[in-house]
Structure formats: structure tokens, C-alpha cells
Scaffold this motif. Structure first.
Motif, PDB file in Angstrom:
ATOM      1  N   VAL A   6      38.094  16.692  -2.626  1.00  0.00           N
ATOM      2  CA  VAL A   6      37.026  16.230  -1.750  1.00  0.00           C
ATOM      3  C   VAL A   6      36.967  14.708  -1.857  1.00  0.00           C
ATOM      4  N   GLU A   8      34.847  11.816  -0.628  1.00  0.00           N
ATOM      5  CA  GLU A   8      33.529  11.617  -0.020  1.00  0.00           C
ATOM      6  C   GLU A   8      32.737  10.629  -0.865  1.00  0.00           C
ATOM      7  N   ASP A   9      32.137   9.630  -0.216  1.00  0.00           N
ATOM      8  CA  ASP A   9      31.370   8.637  -0.956  1.00  0.00           C
ATOM      9  C   ASP A   9      29.874   8.947  -1.021  1.00  0.00           C
ATOM     10  N   ASP A  10      29.420  10.010  -0.390  1.00  0.00           N
ATOM     11  CA  ASP A  10      28.022  10.412  -0.438  1.00  0.00           C
ATOM     12  C   ASP A  10      27.819  11.347  -1.635  1.00  0.00           C
ATOM     13  N   LYS A  11      27.038  10.882  -2.622  1.00  0.00           N
ATOM     14  CA  LYS A  11      26.870  11.649  -3.860  1.00  0.00           C
ATOM     15  C   LYS A  11      26.163  12.984  -3.636  1.00  0.00           C
ATOM     16  N   LYS A  14      28.707  15.390  -2.332  1.00  0.00           N
ATOM     17  CA  LYS A  14      29.592  15.709  -3.454  1.00  0.00           C
ATOM     18  C   LYS A  14      28.959  16.774  -4.351  1.00  0.00           C
ATOM     19  N   THR A  15      27.698  16.614  -4.678  1.00  0.00           N
ATOM     20  CA  THR A  15      26.997  17.558  -5.543  1.00  0.00           C
ATOM     21  C   THR A  15      26.918  18.944  -4.911  1.00  0.00           C
ATOM     22  N   ASN A  18      30.407  20.538  -4.786  1.00  0.00           N
ATOM     23  CA  ASN A  18      30.809  20.931  -6.125  1.00  0.00           C
ATOM     24  C   ASN A  18      30.186  22.283  -6.484  1.00  0.00           C
ATOM     25  N   PHE A  30      37.321  15.224  -7.121  1.00  0.00           N
ATOM     26  CA  PHE A  30      36.628  14.315  -6.213  1.00  0.00           C
ATOM     27  C   PHE A  30      37.214  12.917  -6.269  1.00  0.00           C
ATOM     28  N   MET A  32      35.789   9.066  -4.755  1.00  0.00           N
ATOM     29  CA  MET A  32      34.616   8.436  -4.164  1.00  0.00           C
ATOM     30  C   MET A  32      34.944   7.399  -3.102  1.00  0.00           C
ATOM     31  N   THR A  51      37.962  15.363   3.685  1.00  0.00           N
ATOM     32  CA  THR A  51      37.761  13.919   3.623  1.00  0.00           C
ATOM     33  C   THR A  51      36.763  13.441   4.669  1.00  0.00           C
ATOM     34  N   ASP A  52      35.960  12.489   4.256  1.00  0.00           N
ATOM     35  CA  ASP A  52      35.071  11.802   5.190  1.00  0.00           C
ATOM     36  C   ASP A  52      35.939  10.856   6.019  1.00  0.00           C
TER      37      ASP A  52
END
Length: 123
Positions: A6, A8-11, A14-15, A18, A30, A32, A51-52
Motif C-alpha cells: 500500500v 499511501e501518504d494518508d495515515k 493506512k490504519t 492495515n 506500506f 508513505m 497506490t494513491d
């Protein structure tokens, strides 16, 4: 166990991913930003990539191209906050993305989409 990368820069996303993908039994890695994502694509050989589009350092579109160059059969899902802008969707699909998902993401659908594409791959 199937590996999902994954990027992705949005935490928060991501959470959630996950938790959701972990419950499905996937091994999740991940990145970032796009640079880290490219490095992991080159060295970890994931089974699926999410991917974003808009990432720091390297764009998601570049990562789609790199992923398909390294493994043309690897499923790649693109996530975009740009809505369903036709040119973004068309470019991502032309680069080899399996599907473009728009934010806000229907997270429950992602696991089903990954499961379906991996089942098709196994046939």
C-alpha cells in the motif's frame, strides 16, 4: 500468504487498510511516499499494489507504470482524491491499473476486489 503493498501518504487510510486487509489474512507493507514505494516495488515483489495518485516525490501514475514493467500480471489498484476525472481514470487504466477507486474509499470493497482479482489470477 499474499503480500499487498500500500503506497499511501494518508495515515488514516493506512490504519484502516492495515486493519481491514490484515483481517483478510494478507501480509501488508506500506510506503508513505512515491520514492519509498518505488524502492519497495523493486525489492519486495508484492502480489498486489494499492497506490494513491498524488504522492510526495514520485507520482502514483509512475508507480503504476513501474509495477507493470516489473510484473505485467500484478494487480494494481489506484486511489484518487481527484474524483472520477475522466483523464485521470483513462491514464491510470492505460498504464495498466486494474481499477481506479475514488476517495472516500468504500474500504470493505477493497478486500473483495483484491480477493476477486487474485482468484481470477489463480484460474
Amino acid at each position: 500468504m499474499k503480500k499487498v503493498l500500500v503506497i499511501e501518504d494518508d495515515k488514516m487510510i493506512k490504519t484502516i487498510l492495515n486493519h481491514l486487509l490484515g483481517k483478510e489474512g494478507y501480509l501488508i507493507d506500506f510506503a508513505m511516499d512515491g520514492e519509498e514505494g518505488a524502492r519497495k516495488l523493486l525489492h519486495t515483489d508484492p502480489d498486489v499494489v494499492i497506490t494513491d495518485i498524488q504522492l510526495p516525490h514520485v507520482s502514483g501514475m509512475t508507480l503504476v507504470t513501474l509495477s507493470k514493467k516489473l510484473n505485467p500480471n500484478r494487480p494494481v489498484f489506484v486511489v484518487s482524491s481527484l474524483g472520477s476525472e475522466t483523464e485521470i481514470v483513462e491514464e491510470a487504466l492505460a498504464q495498466g491499473a486494474n481499477e481506479v477507486l475514488t476517495k472516500p474509499i468504500a474500504f470493505e470493497d477493497i478486500a473483495a476486489k483484491i480477493r476477486n482479482v487474485l482468484l481470477l489470477e489463480a484460474v
